[in-house]
Enzyme design. Structure first.
Site, PDB file in Angstrom:
ATOM      1  N   THR A 122      15.186-130.811 -16.143  1.00 11.05           N
ATOM      2  CA  THR A 122      14.649-130.072 -15.002  1.00 11.05           C
ATOM      3  C   THR A 122      15.099-130.798 -13.744  1.00 11.05           C
ATOM      4  O   THR A 122      15.437-131.986 -13.807  1.00 11.05           O
ATOM      5  CB  THR A 122      13.112-130.035 -15.019  1.00 11.05           C
ATOM      6  OG1 THR A 122      12.642-131.391 -14.914  1.00 11.05           O
ATOM      7  CG2 THR A 122      12.567-129.431 -16.291  1.00 11.05           C
TER       8      THR A 122
ATOM      9  N   GLU B 227      12.155-125.172 -19.515  1.00 12.57           N
ATOM     10  CA  GLU B 227      11.424-125.491 -20.748  1.00 12.57           C
ATOM     11  C   GLU B 227      11.294-124.301 -21.682  1.00 12.57           C
ATOM     12  O   GLU B 227      10.827-124.424 -22.807  1.00 12.57           O
ATOM     13  CB  GLU B 227      10.022-126.023 -20.396  1.00 12.57           C
ATOM     14  CG  GLU B 227      10.006-127.372 -19.694  1.00 12.57           C
ATOM     15  CD  GLU B 227      10.140-127.302 -18.174  1.00 12.57           C
ATOM     16  OE1 GLU B 227      10.678-126.289 -17.666  1.00 12.57           O
ATOM     17  OE2 GLU B 227       9.723-128.251 -17.492  1.00 12.57           O
TER      18      GLU B 227
ATOM     19  N   LYS C 142      -4.564-123.545  -0.132  1.00  9.53           N
ATOM     20  CA  LYS C 142      -6.012-123.438  -0.337  1.00  9.53           C
ATOM     21  C   LYS C 142      -6.705-123.437   1.019  1.00  9.53           C
ATOM     22  O   LYS C 142      -6.626-124.418   1.756  1.00  9.53           O
ATOM     23  CB  LYS C 142      -6.510-124.614  -1.181  1.00  9.53           C
ATOM     24  CG  LYS C 142      -7.966-124.468  -1.547  1.00  9.53           C
ATOM     25  CD  LYS C 142      -8.403-125.488  -2.567  1.00  9.53           C
ATOM     26  CE  LYS C 142      -9.709-125.012  -3.206  1.00  9.53           C
ATOM     27  NZ  LYS C 142     -10.263-125.965  -4.125  1.00  9.53           N
TER      28      LYS C 142
HETATM   29  P1  ADP Z   1      13.263-126.256 -11.851  1.00 11.91           P
HETATM   30  O1  ADP Z   1      11.853-126.352 -12.314  1.00 11.91           O
HETATM   31  O2  ADP Z   1      14.167-127.239 -12.424  1.00 11.91           O
HETATM   32  O3  ADP Z   1      13.402-125.939 -10.401  1.00 11.91           O
HETATM   33  P2  ADP Z   1      13.438-123.867 -13.324  1.00 11.91           P
HETATM   34  O4  ADP Z   1      14.497-122.857 -13.181  1.00 11.91           O
HETATM   35  O5  ADP Z   1      13.086-124.335 -14.656  1.00 11.91           O
HETATM   36  O6  ADP Z   1      13.937-125.011 -12.467  1.00 11.91           O
HETATM   37  O7  ADP Z   1      12.182-123.393 -12.521  1.00 11.91           O
HETATM   38  C1  ADP Z   1      11.191-122.653 -13.121  1.00 11.91           C
HETATM   39  C2  ADP Z   1      10.208-122.202 -12.102  1.00 11.91           C
HETATM   40  O8  ADP Z   1      10.809-121.315 -11.163  1.00 11.91           O
HETATM   41  C3  ADP Z   1       9.072-121.418 -12.687  1.00 11.91           C
HETATM   42  O9  ADP Z   1       8.090-122.251 -13.233  1.00 11.91           O
HETATM   43  C4  ADP Z   1       8.577-120.631 -11.487  1.00 11.91           C
HETATM   44  O10 ADP Z   1       7.722-121.418 -10.664  1.00 11.91           O
HETATM   45  C5  ADP Z   1       9.837-120.359 -10.728  1.00 11.91           C
HETATM   46  N1  ADP Z   1      10.328-119.008 -11.024  1.00 11.91           N
HETATM   47  C6  ADP Z   1      11.261-118.647 -11.914  1.00 11.91           C
HETATM   48  N2  ADP Z   1      11.461-117.316 -11.882  1.00 11.91           N
HETATM   49  C7  ADP Z   1      10.615-116.810 -10.963  1.00 11.91           C
HETATM   50  C8  ADP Z   1      10.335-115.495 -10.462  1.00 11.91           C
HETATM   51  N3  ADP Z   1      10.976-114.419 -10.884  1.00 11.91           N
HETATM   52  N4  ADP Z   1       9.370-115.373  -9.511  1.00 11.91           N
HETATM   53  C9  ADP Z   1       8.701-116.449  -9.048  1.00 11.91           C
HETATM   54  N5  ADP Z   1       8.933-117.703  -9.464  1.00 11.91           N
HETATM   55  C10 ADP Z   1       9.873-117.889 -10.413  1.00 11.91           C
END
Ligand code: ADP
Length: 544
Positions: free
Chosen positions: A184, A328, A439
């Site tokens: 990540t 993940e 919040k």
């Molecule tokens: P990193 O955590 O490494 O930035 P990831 O691609 O694994 O990369 O990120 C996942 C996160 O991205 C998700 O947990 C969520 O918060 C956000 N995310 C992914 N797709 C969407 C979406 N369509 N809308 C809103 N948030 C999203």
């Protein structure tokens, strides 16, 4: 009583063998780092992957070894995926946009022994080489004629393949064997490794093929703008060969004009990537006054697709699929394909549904729990953290027990850190990352909702909302915005524009104009860095 069926291991090598036999005309088209467009069919690809596997064997690579890549989306990167995993070694894709410290950390943490790199990344690796394992072997992904000067004692990719047998007897091993490793981006703390298995990778690909069956077929052209160094380009290098789709690989040029040109010339039908990339493409579409020829479908994910972006694309006849997932989860958790009734809805209602993050794919169970761990109903109103369970979701982080303990709950579900609701139709609606929710006065304000509303104002190109500490309200939201042109609407004008959708107390207390927002290595707005940039900021009602 047990069923009486054969058990065959689900192996990645089988995907490419299948594609070569069942979809012989499907292609991989690459905008190469050398500057030209390269084409090869799946059978030709399979032959080169066999040569690579022989070459890797000669280098002494064995099952379980970690083989790093630092590379763009090209046919060679695709070949490495299959050659490395095919012999039971592990493809560790590295995001080149990570900071040097993070890069050094993950290569050492993974204990990589070989690193494949595109010519572009030679200087970057030369700069950190002293901090990487001393016996690391570097292989530059080009031919002899294009080998750059380097101090890495690097081998040449095409020479590794040259003269090798174009057939390889792929070994059979346990389907739970590790196949690929992806960290990540480490927005908080050190990056954490997701270690995918052959089984999880094949199942993930099948799960996605299932929901996209109406789009995916032999010869249809798909463009992964999402990088192969970011969660395996959302699985497309495994999904496309199963369906016979032709993959159009963009190489290093990901700006709007380059993407437009490639899509137009290659007649790409479906394009996949994060919203920031599409902003560049949409600007180019605007400049040219037309979409690229053949463009009909887009998958947007990685962060919330702004509503105005969905509207613009749908208005030009491009079907938008809004998906959600994370590293993940391999990464796809939900997909934006619509049930038939949506086509008959009025435009506004259709956009309402498409702005949500779609429905779960088969094989991903979702639950929402409140702060006390109590499961919430899927009624479209109840909000809580979303937990996931399934065959393509990590059971823990690679060599990181502490992070694993906090991520997996007592029932074995993985906590995503995302706050969401799910409606009766099964649509997921992501409110925020839990750490990004604002919040105020004991209530939560969704930064995603506010950003969406702000970006629907024609004078705002990009917007990010963060909470600023407040002695009475806990936090108050402020809007940090990039202007679309010369105009800078006042806070009152922005309030008037979004008033229909928000209560007064949910509106931002201030608007701050900036030239650009800080981005993460995966092309998202970095709220962490934005908060750092705004560390000295004082809310209007607290100024003396
Ligand atoms: P990193 O955590 O490494 O930035 P990831 O691609 O694994 O990369 O990120 C996942 C996160 O991205 C998700 O947990 C969520 O918060 C956000 N995310 C992914 N797709 C969407 C979406 N369509 N809308 C809103 N948030 C999203």
């Amino acid at each position: 009583m047990q069923g009486m069926m054969m058990h065959r291991p689900l192996l990645i090598s089988e995907i490419l063998t299948y594609a070569a036999q069942a979809h012989p005309t499907g292609e991989i088209v690459s905008a190469r780092t050398e500057g030209d467009i390269h084409r090869q069919t799946y059978p030709e690809t399979a032959a080169r992957v066999a040569q690579l596997a022989h070459g890797l064997g000669k280098l002494g690579i064995k099952i379980g070894d970690r083989i790093a890549t630092m590379a763009w989306n090209t046919h060679r990167h695709f070949e490495i995926y299959y050659g490395v995993s095919g012999i039971g070694a592990i493809t560790h894709t590295i995001n080149p946009r990570l900071s040097p410290e993070q890069l050094i950390y993950i290569v050492n943490h993974a204990a990589d022994t070989v690193l494949f790199l595109d010519t572009t990344f030679v200087p970057l690796l030369e700069a950190v080489r002293a901090h990487l394992p001393a016996d690391m072997r570097y292989i530059i992904m080009t031919d002899r004629a294009h080998m750059p000067e380097n101090t890495l004692d690097a081998l040449c990719y095409e020479e590794l393949l040259a003269g090798e047998d174009t057939h390889f007897e792929w070994p059979e091993f346990d389907e739970n064997t590790a196949a690929a490793l992806c960290y990540t981006s480490g927005t908080t703390g050190d990056p954490k490794g997701s270690l995918y298995s052959h089984r999880s990778t094949v199942l993930h690909a099948l799960m996605v093929v299932l929901v996209q069956a109406d789009v995916f077929s032999q010869g249809v052209k798909v463009l992964p703008v999402v990088p192969m160094f970011h969660v395996n380009a959302w699985g497309l290098p495994y999904i496309a060969p199963l369906t016979g789709m032709t993959m159009v690989m963009p190489g290093p040029a990901l700006d709007g004009p380059s993407l437009f040109k490639l899509m137009d010339e290659e007649k790409v039908f479906s394009a996949w990537g994060v919203p920031t990339i599409w902003m560049g493409l949409l600007a180019e579409i605007d400049a040219q006054g037309r979409p690229p020829e053949g463009f009909g479908d887009i998958v947007v994910g990685g962060s919330a697709a702004p509503r105005v972006m969905i509207e613009t694309l749908e208005n030009m006849g491009v079907n938008v699929g809004h998906a959600w997932g994370m590293t993940e989860m391999s990464p796809i958790g939900t997909h934006g394909n619509m049930p038939p009734f949506v086509a008959d809805l009025p435009f506004k209602d259709r956009i309402d549904i498409k702005s949500k993050q779609g429905r779960r794919v088969f094989g991903v169970d979702l639950k929402i729990v409140d702060e006390d761990g109590v499961r919430q109903p899927h009624d479209g109103k109840s909000i809580g953290e979303i937990y996931v369970r399934g065959n393509a979701i990590i059971s823990g982080y690679y060599k990181n027990d502490a992070a694993t303990k906090t991520a997996i709950d007592a029932e074995g579900w993985f906590g995503t850190g995302d706050i969401a609701s799910i409606d009766e139709q099964g649509f997921l609606s992501i409110q925020d990352r839990s750490k990004d929710l604002v919040k105020s006065g004991g209530e939560w304000i969704s930064s995603i909702d506010l950003e969406n509303a702000a970006m629907s104002h024609g004078d705002i190109a990009m917007a990010a909302v963060i909470g600023i500490a407040h002695p009475k309200w806990d936090e108050r939201p402020i809007l940090v915005a990039v202007p679309a042109g010369d105009a800078r609407p006042s806070l009152a004008e922005i309030h008037a524009h979004i008033a229909e959708h928000f209560a007064k107390w949910q509106m931002p207390d201030d608007v701050i104009w900036v030239d650009a927002l800080p981005m993460t290595a995966t092309g998202k707005v970095s709220k962490m860095n934005l908060r750092k940039q705004m560390a000295d900021y004082v809310l209007p009602d607290l100024r003396t």
